[in-house]
Scaffold this motif. Structure first.
Motif, PDB file in Angstrom:
ATOM      1  N   ALA A 128       0.838  -1.200   0.000  1.00  0.00           N
ATOM      2  CA  ALA A 128       0.000   0.000   0.000  1.00  0.00           C
ATOM      3  C   ALA A 128       0.875   1.253   0.000  1.00  0.00           C
ATOM      4  O   ALA A 128       0.571   2.240  -0.686  1.00  0.00           O
ATOM      5  N   ALA A 129       1.985   1.214   0.762  1.00  0.00           N
ATOM      6  CA  ALA A 129       2.901   2.357   0.769  1.00  0.00           C
ATOM      7  C   ALA A 129       3.549   2.535  -0.602  1.00  0.00           C
ATOM      8  O   ALA A 129       3.715   3.658  -1.085  1.00  0.00           O
ATOM      9  N   ARG A 130       3.915   1.422  -1.242  1.00  0.00           N
ATOM     10  CA  ARG A 130       4.536   1.505  -2.573  1.00  0.00           C
ATOM     11  C   ARG A 130       3.560   2.053  -3.603  1.00  0.00           C
ATOM     12  O   ARG A 130       3.889   2.962  -4.377  1.00  0.00           O
ATOM     13  N   ALA A 137       6.335   7.190  -4.395  1.00  0.00           N
ATOM     14  CA  ALA A 137       6.353   7.755  -5.751  1.00  0.00           C
ATOM     15  C   ALA A 137       7.686   7.513  -6.460  1.00  0.00           C
ATOM     16  O   ALA A 137       7.713   7.195  -7.653  1.00  0.00           O
ATOM     17  N   ALA A 138       8.796   7.660  -5.741  1.00  0.00           N
ATOM     18  CA  ALA A 138      10.106   7.486  -6.380  1.00  0.00           C
ATOM     19  C   ALA A 138      10.297   6.048  -6.848  1.00  0.00           C
ATOM     20  O   ALA A 138      10.813   5.809  -7.946  1.00  0.00           O
ATOM     21  N   ARG A 140       7.836   3.926  -7.572  1.00  0.00           N
ATOM     22  CA  ARG A 140       6.915   3.705  -8.691  1.00  0.00           C
ATOM     23  C   ARG A 140       7.494   4.255  -9.992  1.00  0.00           C
ATOM     24  O   ARG A 140       7.328   3.659 -11.055  1.00  0.00           O
ATOM     25  N   GLU A 141       8.161   5.380  -9.907  1.00  0.00           N
ATOM     26  CA  GLU A 141       8.716   5.994 -11.106  1.00  0.00           C
ATOM     27  C   GLU A 141       9.743   5.075 -11.767  1.00  0.00           C
ATOM     28  O   GLU A 141       9.829   5.010 -12.998  1.00  0.00           O
ATOM     29  N   GLN A 142      10.514   4.340 -10.973  1.00  0.00           N
ATOM     30  CA  GLN A 142      11.544   3.464 -11.515  1.00  0.00           C
ATOM     31  C   GLN A 142      10.960   2.317 -12.345  1.00  0.00           C
ATOM     32  O   GLN A 142      11.614   1.816 -13.256  1.00  0.00           O
ATOM     33  N   SER A 143       9.754   1.893 -12.001  1.00  0.00           N
ATOM     34  CA  SER A 143       9.159   0.746 -12.701  1.00  0.00           C
ATOM     35  C   SER A 143       7.886   1.134 -13.428  1.00  0.00           C
ATOM     36  O   SER A 143       7.839   1.118 -14.669  1.00  0.00           O
ATOM     37  N   TYR A 144       6.848   1.518 -12.698  1.00  0.00           N
ATOM     38  CA  TYR A 144       5.597   1.895 -13.343  1.00  0.00           C
ATOM     39  C   TYR A 144       5.813   3.031 -14.338  1.00  0.00           C
ATOM     40  O   TYR A 144       5.243   3.039 -15.438  1.00  0.00           O
ATOM     41  N   GLY A 145       6.632   4.015 -13.936  1.00  0.00           N
ATOM     42  CA  GLY A 145       6.850   5.174 -14.797  1.00  0.00           C
ATOM     43  C   GLY A 145       7.423   4.781 -16.141  1.00  0.00           C
ATOM     44  O   GLY A 145       6.982   5.273 -17.189  1.00  0.00           O
ATOM     45  N   ARG A 146       8.416   3.884 -16.121  1.00  0.00           N
ATOM     46  CA  ARG A 146       9.028   3.442 -17.375  1.00  0.00           C
ATOM     47  C   ARG A 146       8.016   2.707 -18.256  1.00  0.00           C
ATOM     48  O   ARG A 146       7.967   2.899 -19.473  1.00  0.00           O
ATOM     49  N   ILE A 147       7.221   1.837 -17.644  1.00  0.00           N
ATOM     50  CA  ILE A 147       6.245   1.062 -18.407  1.00  0.00           C
ATOM     51  C   ILE A 147       5.179   1.964 -19.010  1.00  0.00           C
ATOM     52  O   ILE A 147       4.809   1.825 -20.184  1.00  0.00           O
ATOM     53  N   VAL A 148       4.689   2.914 -18.213  1.00  0.00           N
ATOM     54  CA  VAL A 148       3.642   3.809 -18.702  1.00  0.00           C
ATOM     55  C   VAL A 148       4.162   4.670 -19.855  1.00  0.00           C
ATOM     56  O   VAL A 148       3.465   4.864 -20.869  1.00  0.00           O
ATOM     57  N   ARG A 149       5.384   5.174 -19.744  1.00  0.00           N
ATOM     58  CA  ARG A 149       5.939   5.973 -20.841  1.00  0.00           C
ATOM     59  C   ARG A 149       6.131   5.137 -22.097  1.00  0.00           C
ATOM     60  O   ARG A 149       5.923   5.613 -23.218  1.00  0.00           O
TER      61      ARG A 149
END
Length: 407
Positions: A128-130, A137-138, A140-149
């Motif tokens: 839940a914290a992740r 957020a940081a 998530r950016e490393q993984s989710y952010g890359r996938i979403v972009r």
């Protein structure tokens, strides 16, 4: 996933599994309280001279009990959502409390929860914290952010607001944040999850919370080792950092399925169903990663994309050390996995190694959850040579701006 026509024994086993998980969530405070009691017992065993050296330790333990109580309140609200007559929660999860009552009648109260299930309840707070806190957020950016972009780049030419936007499958979707970020692009997304711990928690976070920052949870309170300070151990994080509805630009874009990924999506009804499959820290959950690759290939449309980010931890590799008997576990190198994918029929159009963390405590003295992850995009060839031309790896397109969120 409960399906019509399945043997009654399967339905009984699934209800028992649901009850066991809901029972563990219900008795979180028992297991976490035992840990706090252990700290208190050990403090009393110290000599007066040694207790004088740590004058605030008793107060810290008392504060930890308050953190545990706040975590308990979050789980209690979560479980309140699930009733068999409710029309507000997914039907396959609605019997959770009734099934927990049945399980409790068989095994007793909190003492009947296994240590493994106590650990999985604590894992809910870390997830839940992740997924749903500003602190995450940081990561998530490393993984989710890359996938979403990457998905935004692959589908950049698709008309914004199209009546039939591209569809993306996210297996092992956990608490659903990646699904919501994909939907926020204007794409359709179906999340799939096997764990009842994740399914119950995600159903509440996606459908049951009333406002952003509604809850303060304490994901690290149970971890007394490698803490830089008491404040770090006891710190709270607020969830959700954004109300999920704000990430959904239009109705009908998000759906969820429950069940084993290979079992559900190997069904003929899913053949050629999705424009993309996005895997994040998922491939190595397989007993047989080759089966996962085949199922992903089968459920993609011709010309569809397979976006993957994650390590190869292979979750079942050491199952023999804590489970009776042996579990199938096929452990391949990254080179072998990619070669197998190409033999199945994929084309490799993006291939990198990137660093990404998973459930890493940013304030811990031990930073052991950062991986060198495979980050690739593969494509299932289309029916014609022209349509099969891979997307050029030029600049990443910015995500399309969604329309206004529903009320």
């Amino acid at each position: 996933m409960l399906q019509e026509g399945r043997p009654a024994a399967d339905a009984v086993a699934e209800r028992e599994a649901l009850g066991r998980v809901a029972h563990a969530l219900r008795h979180y405070q028992f297991g976490a309280g035992w840990e706090a009691a252990r700290w208190e017992r050990n403090l009393k065993l110290l000599s007066e001279r040694h207790r004088a050296l740590v004058p605030r330790l008793a107060d810290k333990i008392a504060e930890a009990r308050q953190c545990i109580y706040r975590n308990h309140l979050f789980l209690s609200a979560l479980l309140d959502m699930f009733e068999e007559e409710s029309g507000y929660c997914p039907p396959h999860l609605a019997p959770a409390n009734a099934a927990a009552d049945e399980h409790e009648a068989r095994v007793g109260g909190g003492a009947g929860v296994t240590p493994g299930d106590h650990d999985k309840v604590r894992y809910v707070f870390k997830n839940a914290a992740r997924d749903w806190s500003e602190e995450g957020a940081a990561e998530r950016e490393q993984s989710y952010g890359r996938i979403v972009r990457e998905l935004a780049r692959l589908f950049a030419s698709w008309p914004a607001g199209a009546a039939d936007p591209p569809s993306v499958l996210v297996p092992g979707c956990g608490l659903g944040r990646l699904c919501l970020e994909i939907v926020n692009l204007g794409l359709r997304c179906q999340g799939n999850e096997f764990s009842y711990f994740m399914l119950l928690a995600s159903a509440y976070l996606l459908n049951g919370v009333e406002r952003e920052l509604q809850w303060t949870i304490h994901p690290w309170v149970h971890s007394s080792c490698n803490q830089l300070s008491s404040e770090d151990q006891l710190r709270g994080v607020q969830v959700p950092d954004v109300h999920p509805a704000e990430l959904v630009p239009a109705p009908g874009l998000l759906s969820m399925s429950a069940g084993d990924f290979a079992e559900v999506y190997s069904s003929p009804e899913y053949a050629g169903s999705f424009d993309a499959v996005a895997c994040c820290f998922f491939l190595d959950t397989a007993h047989n990663v080759l089966e996962y690759l085949e199922v992903i290939y089968a459920c993609l449309k011709p010309g569809g994309y397979f976006v993957n980010l994650g390590p190869l931890l292979y979750h079942w590799a050491d199952a023999h050390s804590y489970l009776p008997g042996e579990e199938l576990s096929i452990e391949l190198s990254l080179e072998e996995v990619k070669a197998a994918a190409l033999q199945i029929g994929f084309r490799l159009i993006r291939d990198e190694l990137v660093e990404a963390s998973f459930l890493d405590n940013q304030r811990s003295m031990m930073r052991g959850s950062t991986y060198r992850c495979a980050f690739w995009t593969m494509q299932k060839p289309a029916g014609s040579a022209a349509a099969a031309t891979p997307v050029a790896l030029a600049e990443e397109a910015a995500p399309r701006q969604p329309g206004p969120a529903p009320p």
